[in-house]
Scaffold this active site. Sequence first.
Site, PDB file in Angstrom:
ATOM      1  CB  SER A 283      -0.843  -0.004   1.279  1.00  0.00           C
ATOM      2  OG  SER A 283      -1.365   1.283   1.538  1.00  0.00           O
TER       3      SER A 283
ATOM      4  CE1 TYR B 265      -4.462  -2.385   4.788  1.00  0.00           C
ATOM      5  CE2 TYR B 265      -3.339  -0.296   4.434  1.00  0.00           C
ATOM      6  CZ  TYR B 265      -3.961  -1.415   3.935  1.00  0.00           C
ATOM      7  OH  TYR B 265      -4.084  -1.569   2.579  1.00  0.00           O
TER       8      TYR B 265
HETATM    9  N1  NAD Z   1      -8.573  -0.487  -2.145  1.00  0.00           N
HETATM   10  C1  NAD Z   1      -7.567   0.326  -1.845  1.00  0.00           C
HETATM   11  O1  NAD Z   1      -7.690   1.543  -1.935  1.00  0.00           O
HETATM   12  C2  NAD Z   1      -6.249  -0.238  -1.399  1.00  0.00           C
HETATM   13  C3  NAD Z   1      -5.177   0.650  -1.224  1.00  0.00           C
HETATM   14  C4  NAD Z   1      -3.946   0.144  -0.831  1.00  0.00           C
HETATM   15  C5  NAD Z   1      -3.794  -1.208  -0.632  1.00  0.00           C
HETATM   16  N2  NAD Z   1      -4.849  -2.049  -0.802  1.00  0.00           N
HETATM   17  C6  NAD Z   1      -4.629  -3.479  -0.582  1.00  0.00           C
HETATM   18  O2  NAD Z   1      -5.174  -4.212  -1.658  1.00  0.00           O
HETATM   19  C7  NAD Z   1      -5.603  -5.483  -1.190  1.00  0.00           C
HETATM   20  C8  NAD Z   1      -7.054  -5.721  -1.576  1.00  0.00           C
HETATM   21  O3  NAD Z   1      -7.853  -4.708  -1.009  1.00  0.00           O
HETATM   22  P1  NAD Z   1      -9.343  -4.448  -1.493  1.00  0.00           P
HETATM   23  O4  NAD Z   1      -9.516  -2.983  -1.489  1.00  0.00           O
HETATM   24  O5  NAD Z   1      -9.630  -5.219  -2.705  1.00  0.00           O
HETATM   25  O6  NAD Z   1     -10.147  -4.982  -0.219  1.00  0.00           O
HETATM   26  P2  NAD Z   1     -11.340  -6.023  -0.105  1.00  0.00           P
HETATM   27  O7  NAD Z   1     -11.845  -5.925   1.288  1.00  0.00           O
HETATM   28  O8  NAD Z   1     -12.300  -5.865  -1.232  1.00  0.00           O
HETATM   29  O9  NAD Z   1     -10.606  -7.421  -0.302  1.00  0.00           O
HETATM   30  C9  NAD Z   1      -9.926  -8.079   0.724  1.00  0.00           C
HETATM   31  C10 NAD Z   1     -10.318  -9.543   0.663  1.00  0.00           C
HETATM   32  O10 NAD Z   1      -9.559 -10.229   1.656  1.00  0.00           O
HETATM   33  C11 NAD Z   1     -10.413 -11.133   2.316  1.00  0.00           C
HETATM   34  N3  NAD Z   1      -9.915 -11.380   3.661  1.00  0.00           N
HETATM   35  C12 NAD Z   1      -9.861 -10.513   4.702  1.00  0.00           C
HETATM   36  N4  NAD Z   1      -9.375 -11.138   5.788  1.00  0.00           N
HETATM   37  C13 NAD Z   1      -9.102 -12.416   5.408  1.00  0.00           C
HETATM   38  C14 NAD Z   1      -8.582 -13.552   6.086  1.00  0.00           C
HETATM   39  N5  NAD Z   1      -8.280 -13.510   7.398  1.00  0.00           N
HETATM   40  N6  NAD Z   1      -8.437 -14.698   5.408  1.00  0.00           N
HETATM   41  C15 NAD Z   1      -8.785 -14.766   4.094  1.00  0.00           C
HETATM   42  N7  NAD Z   1      -9.271 -13.739   3.398  1.00  0.00           N
HETATM   43  C16 NAD Z   1      -9.432 -12.569   4.062  1.00  0.00           C
HETATM   44  C17 NAD Z   1     -11.783 -10.452   2.347  1.00  0.00           C
HETATM   45  O11 NAD Z   1     -12.829 -11.398   2.527  1.00  0.00           O
HETATM   46  C18 NAD Z   1     -11.809  -9.773   0.978  1.00  0.00           C
HETATM   47  O12 NAD Z   1     -12.390 -10.603  -0.006  1.00  0.00           O
HETATM   48  C19 NAD Z   1      -5.350  -5.496   0.310  1.00  0.00           C
HETATM   49  O13 NAD Z   1      -4.103  -6.107   0.551  1.00  0.00           O
HETATM   50  C20 NAD Z   1      -5.297  -4.029   0.657  1.00  0.00           C
HETATM   51  O14 NAD Z   1      -4.539  -3.800   1.810  1.00  0.00           O
HETATM   52  C21 NAD Z   1      -6.081  -1.592  -1.176  1.00  0.00           C
END
Ligand code: NAD
Length: 262
Positions: free
Chosen positions: A139, A151
């Site tokens: 991130s 986080y």
């Molecule tokens: N969306 C953003 O703006 C953003 C920005 C920076 C980083 N990220 C990173 O991108 C990645 C995806 O984020 P996203 O926005 O798609 O979020 P999201 O919540 O849509 O997806 C996360 C997924 O992880 C699963 N999950 C959570 N805890 C879990 C566990 N203990 N075991 C198995 N699965 C688990 C959830 O069920 C979900 O499907 C993450 O690593 C997040 O930190 C996202």
Amino acid sequence: MAPTTQNRVAAVTGGAGGIGSATVARLRAAGWQVAILDRDMDLARKIAAETGGVAHEIDLADGNSIRSAADWVEANMGPVEALACVAAHLENPHNPQDQDPDEWEAILKVNLTGTFKTLNAFGNPMRQRGKGAIVTVGSITSTNSSPLMAYGPTKAGIINMTQNFAVAWGREGVRLNVVHPGPTRTPAVEASYARGERSPDVMIRQTALGRLVMPEEVANAIHFLLSDEAAAITGIEMTVDSGTRATGLWSLYGGVPDNNAG
Ligand SMILES: NC(=O)c1ccc[n+]([C@@H]2O[C@H](COP(=O)([O-])OP(=O)(O)OC[C@H]3O[C@@H](n4cnc5c(N)ncnc54)[C@H](O)[C@@H]3O)[C@@H](O)[C@H]2O)c1
């Protein structure tokens, strides 16, 4: 002739989520068989039906679940050649004195310990076969301070962890790289905007491109780093953030120029 991805197996943790499901779709479009690994099985089955991937349960907070998911994919789908570690425990902004200690533990357990165990469970068979590619998801909070108190440090740790594995396993044929998304318009983030926890307008002002990132754009970077086209790339960080990091100190000088202002 370029090597085909037909019948090659990829696994995506968090494959039911916003960036994860876009990654599943991108890999499927390139011909990979894809294991959609998530703790939310209802959503994982829905994504499987939409993309032709295979849903299977994983809980990154539970080492046995991680090992059994890795064993299941190898036994039922074949040798895993590509792994995207997308799952994470997300967090809302707060001050350090307001940190819920249980949430701190939960975030470290999933994002750091869970990712470490996932890399070993899926990566060791790759290492033994002498071939594999892994992308972890960090991130832009990993290298900038933010009010994401638990986080952010876990995402900083993921950089170090990924580079440690990249060097330890490089000569055994396994590549590891980190993709850092900036604010990405996933359903989870859109819901956070709707609840007023984050403002898309404030975030857009901090981008060079004047817009946020789409999940498919992060998926494209993950797919590239997993593909044979990235065969000489390991241990790097690739940022997909519409230029948010690049805006650095511009807010001290009035902000990013708004060339659409007329
Ligand atoms: N969306 C953003 O703006 C953003 C920005 C920076 C980083 N990220 C990173 O991108 C990645 C995806 O984020 P996203 O926005 O798609 O979020 P999201 O919540 O849509 O997806 C996360 C997924 O992880 C699963 N999950 C959570 N805890 C879990 C566990 N203990 N075991 C198995 N699965 C688990 C959830 O069920 C979900 O499907 C993450 O690593 C997040 O930190 C996202």
